[in-house]
Design an enzyme around this catalytic site. Sequence first.
Site: not given
Length: 420
Positions: A214, A268
């Site tokens: 991720k 993010c």
Amino acid sequence: MTSYERGVAVIGLGYIGLPTSAVLADHGLRVHGVDTDPRVVEALNRGTVHIVEPDLDEVVRRVVDAGRLTASADMVAADVYVVAVPTPFVDDHQPDLRHVEQAARAIAPLLRGDELVILESTCPPGSTARMSAWIAEERPDLRLPHEHPESPDVHIAHCPERVLPGHTLDELVSNDRVVGGLTPECGRRAASLYELFVEGEISLTDAASAEMAKLVENTFRDVNIAFANELAEVCDHLGLDVWQVIELANHHPRVQVLQPGPGVGGHCIAVDPWFIAAAAPEQARLIRQAREVNDARPQQVVDRVDGVAATGATVACLGLAFKPDVDDMRESPAVTVVQRLAESRPDLHLLAVEPYAEKLPAALAPYDNVVLDDLAEALDRSDVVLLLVHHAAFVDLDPALLEDKQVVDTRGIWRGSRTG
Ligand SMILES: NC(=O)c1ccc[n+]([C@@H]2O[C@H](COP(=O)([O-])OP(=O)(O)OC[C@H]3O[C@@H](n4cnc5c(N)ncnc54)[C@H](O)[C@@H]3O)[C@@H](O)[C@H]2O)c1
């Protein structure tokens, strides 16, 4: 197999947890959301949503009315716990896992054996094992998988989220998922939950590889954006149009340079590379440098506006969100630009235009020289137009409205009207 009789508890009802709760409930599961923010809990129990996400309000109303989705501030007993709490960094860019720890310690007293705990929050490698260790500290009577991989009482896995805000409901279902278990059985049990609604491919791996995968996804984006932003600086220095140069280069069949902009924001891409840098500070040299290149962009935009705005000028600042057509202003470089302009040029009148906001974000509220305005009025009153976010409403702007104005277009959407 994990039972779903006692339902699924989703901890953290934000941009990830709320749509995930809604989708799980829409697929027939009984879901209980847990959030420390009472406004979020109240809104959900009324069948309403507190974030902007297409179609989410409709799905939430449907599942709340059907009695399949409820919420509370207190943790509840469930068969499956999905943790989707924030994972920011602290001042020196070290990961802040405080919320994950709080969630883990709140879940622990309710465990009676055979539950599945899934960490969805984006985390540095090793965090899922740490979550297991926090639960073990609270519950020494239980065997947790980080210490007892052969026969754990509770199964723990990581399943990172990769949805695009604005498309979350579709992507929750259609995206491929990576599921990393602390043991292979933990992974298989977690995959069984996602198989209930995911149409994409589900790849099984270990928890640390899933955590790292991720981070790599967002770091890949960050490094590539840094390349485009550095090209913008180089082209400015050489007097070249960076957008034209990139467009020409992208005609090569194996080249796809991204677009430069005012920086990188959001929860993010501007955060996750620091988790890799913190985990391997000696090795992650390019990753750190890319972060620094992107973090330097807002100041370069401020300098450009500074160069064209006369004393006392009015500047229309178009867009505050961290990306187009969302309401999310977290870590937004546009907010940073306006804040720095407000501080460094108190003589300027800054008219912030953000179609997705009803009030200024907290970072801008203290400045007397910043007000939230609508697009037509801001364009009418401004001497300088600073395009920060390419919201659809700005892309389609009539070029005639920019005539006689200084234009600083950080996204290259009004090429031809641009001065800098
Ligand atoms: N937003 C995205 O597009 C996106 C995409 C992929 C991954 N992620 C990751 O998902 C995670 C969640 O992000 P988000 O954008 O949904 O965050 P968010 O801030 O929108 O929502 C988090 C929610 O958790 C609540 N919360 C905090 N601590 C809590 C606790 N101890 N118990 C219960 N509730 C608690 C907060 O009140 C908030 O409502 C982060 O790790 C993020 O990096 C986000």
